[in-house]
Write a protein that holds these residues in place. Sequence first.
Motif, PDB file in Angstrom:
ATOM      1  N   MET A  83       0.830  -1.207   0.000  1.00  0.00           N
ATOM      2  CA  MET A  83       0.000   0.000   0.000  1.00  0.00           C
ATOM      3  C   MET A  83       0.864   1.256   0.000  1.00  0.00           C
ATOM      4  O   MET A  83       0.604   2.197   0.732  1.00  0.00           O
ATOM      5  N   GLU A  84       1.863   1.297  -0.835  1.00  0.00           N
ATOM      6  CA  GLU A  84       2.751   2.452  -0.891  1.00  0.00           C
ATOM      7  C   GLU A  84       1.997   3.662  -1.431  1.00  0.00           C
ATOM      8  O   GLU A  84       1.388   3.611  -2.497  1.00  0.00           O
ATOM      9  N   ARG A  85       2.010   4.754  -0.653  1.00  0.00           N
ATOM     10  CA  ARG A  85       1.348   6.019  -0.999  1.00  0.00           C
ATOM     11  C   ARG A  85      -0.156   5.872  -1.277  1.00  0.00           C
ATOM     12  O   ARG A  85      -0.740   6.638  -2.035  1.00  0.00           O
ATOM     13  N   THR A  86      -0.773   4.889  -0.665  1.00  0.00           N
ATOM     14  CA  THR A  86      -2.213   4.692  -0.808  1.00  0.00           C
ATOM     15  C   THR A  86      -2.949   5.742   0.009  1.00  0.00           C
ATOM     16  O   THR A  86      -2.570   6.048   1.133  1.00  0.00           O
ATOM     17  N   LEU A  87      -4.008   6.307  -0.564  1.00  0.00           N
ATOM     18  CA  LEU A  87      -4.808   7.325   0.113  1.00  0.00           C
ATOM     19  C   LEU A  87      -6.012   6.646   0.759  1.00  0.00           C
ATOM     20  O   LEU A  87      -6.863   6.091   0.070  1.00  0.00           O
ATOM     21  N   LEU A  88      -6.073   6.714   2.097  1.00  0.00           N
ATOM     22  CA  LEU A  88      -7.146   6.062   2.855  1.00  0.00           C
ATOM     23  C   LEU A  88      -7.792   7.041   3.834  1.00  0.00           C
ATOM     24  O   LEU A  88      -8.264   6.641   4.894  1.00  0.00           O
ATOM     25  N   TYR A  89      -7.807   8.319   3.488  1.00  0.00           N
ATOM     26  CA  TYR A  89      -8.398   9.339   4.349  1.00  0.00           C
ATOM     27  C   TYR A  89      -9.868   8.994   4.610  1.00  0.00           C
ATOM     28  O   TYR A  89     -10.627   8.728   3.684  1.00  0.00           O
ATOM     29  N   ARG A  90     -10.234   8.950   5.890  1.00  0.00           N
ATOM     30  CA  ARG A  90     -11.602   8.665   6.346  1.00  0.00           C
ATOM     31  C   ARG A  90     -12.124   7.298   5.874  1.00  0.00           C
ATOM     32  O   ARG A  90     -13.326   7.073   5.791  1.00  0.00           O
ATOM     33  N   ALA A  91     -11.235   6.390   5.559  1.00  0.00           N
ATOM     34  CA  ALA A  91     -11.646   5.036   5.158  1.00  0.00           C
ATOM     35  C   ALA A  91     -12.038   4.237   6.399  1.00  0.00           C
ATOM     36  O   ALA A  91     -11.550   4.489   7.499  1.00  0.00           O
ATOM     37  N   ASN A  92     -12.928   3.269   6.212  1.00  0.00           N
ATOM     38  CA  ASN A  92     -13.338   2.383   7.300  1.00  0.00           C
ATOM     39  C   ASN A  92     -12.573   1.071   7.156  1.00  0.00           C
ATOM     40  O   ASN A  92     -12.855   0.281   6.269  1.00  0.00           O
ATOM     41  N   ALA A 106       1.726   5.938   3.317  1.00  0.00           N
ATOM     42  CA  ALA A 106       0.277   5.847   3.106  1.00  0.00           C
ATOM     43  C   ALA A 106      -0.418   6.894   3.975  1.00  0.00           C
ATOM     44  O   ALA A 106       0.115   7.319   4.996  1.00  0.00           O
ATOM     45  N   ASP A 107      -1.598   7.315   3.567  1.00  0.00           N
ATOM     46  CA  ASP A 107      -2.344   8.323   4.319  1.00  0.00           C
ATOM     47  C   ASP A 107      -3.583   7.681   4.939  1.00  0.00           C
ATOM     48  O   ASP A 107      -4.565   7.399   4.262  1.00  0.00           O
ATOM     49  N   PHE A 108      -3.501   7.427   6.258  1.00  0.00           N
ATOM     50  CA  PHE A 108      -4.608   6.862   7.027  1.00  0.00           C
ATOM     51  C   PHE A 108      -5.291   7.947   7.868  1.00  0.00           C
ATOM     52  O   PHE A 108      -5.955   7.639   8.842  1.00  0.00           O
ATOM     53  N   SER A 109      -5.131   9.211   7.509  1.00  0.00           N
ATOM     54  CA  SER A 109      -5.682  10.311   8.307  1.00  0.00           C
ATOM     55  C   SER A 109      -7.182  10.148   8.502  1.00  0.00           C
ATOM     56  O   SER A 109      -7.908   9.873   7.553  1.00  0.00           O
ATOM     57  N   SER A 110      -7.623  10.305   9.738  1.00  0.00           N
ATOM     58  CA  SER A 110      -9.044  10.244  10.118  1.00  0.00           C
ATOM     59  C   SER A 110      -9.704   8.912   9.770  1.00  0.00           C
ATOM     60  O   SER A 110     -10.924   8.816   9.721  1.00  0.00           O
ATOM     61  N   ALA A 111      -8.919   7.883   9.533  1.00  0.00           N
ATOM     62  CA  ALA A 111      -9.485   6.567   9.197  1.00  0.00           C
ATOM     63  C   ALA A 111      -9.946   5.843  10.457  1.00  0.00           C
ATOM     64  O   ALA A 111      -9.420   6.060  11.549  1.00  0.00           O
ATOM     65  N   ASN A 112     -10.932   4.967  10.297  1.00  0.00           N
ATOM     66  CA  ASN A 112     -11.389   4.116  11.386  1.00  0.00           C
ATOM     67  C   ASN A 112     -10.583   2.828  11.331  1.00  0.00           C
ATOM     68  O   ASN A 112     -10.798   1.987  10.470  1.00  0.00           O
ATOM     69  N   LEU A 113      -9.631   2.696  12.258  1.00  0.00           N
ATOM     70  CA  LEU A 113      -8.776   1.518  12.337  1.00  0.00           C
ATOM     71  C   LEU A 113      -9.038   0.760  13.643  1.00  0.00           C
ATOM     72  O   LEU A 113      -8.149   0.100  14.181  1.00  0.00           O
TER      73      LEU A 113
END
Length: 192
Positions: A83-92, A106-113
């Motif tokens: 997941m190199e440089r994958t955009l996951l902003y606000r992803a569930n 990768a961008d997991f900003s504001s994601a539900n993890l």
Amino acid sequence: MLNDLTTKMSRRAGLAAMLSLLGLAAVDVEANHKHKGRRRKHRNQAPGSSNDYCYSYEPYANLSYCDLNGANLKGLNLTHAIMERTLLYRANLASTNLSYAFAVSADFSSANLTDVNLTGATLVGSRLDYAHLNRADLSRADLGSATLMFTDLTDANLTGARNLTTNSLYLTGTIFCRTTMPDGTINNANCR
């Protein structure tokens, strides 16, 4: 110019006739070409690549450079995903298995993890700002240069996590509550 057009048309007609003899349907090349022209590549997509692989959600999937902002990937098995440089902003990504994933930058900003399994994952340079990592398992994960500003790590397990920065800039506002730290100690610094 008219001669070139006639040649192209006769080639197409010849191809269509040959396909017809073989019992195959002719494909409307012009229609397919126009459709492809409308396909828009994402600005972060790797040069010269197709983004069809961005919808392959299985172990060892290559999701690099994909725009999955806001995607619902809840409960999936993405072990060893790239997941190199994958955009996951606000992803569930709640209850998703991302063990041993390679998620560099990768961008997991504001994601539900919440309840995510990130055991042994490589998260070097990733953004986890404002993410919810409640009860997440980050044991043996590599967090080198990852930012965790205002991230909720309530009940998270960081046992054996590597390169967790102690730089206060990267941990501004991070919630540590019943969080198992890399050395095995429990951190209750921000319990509410």
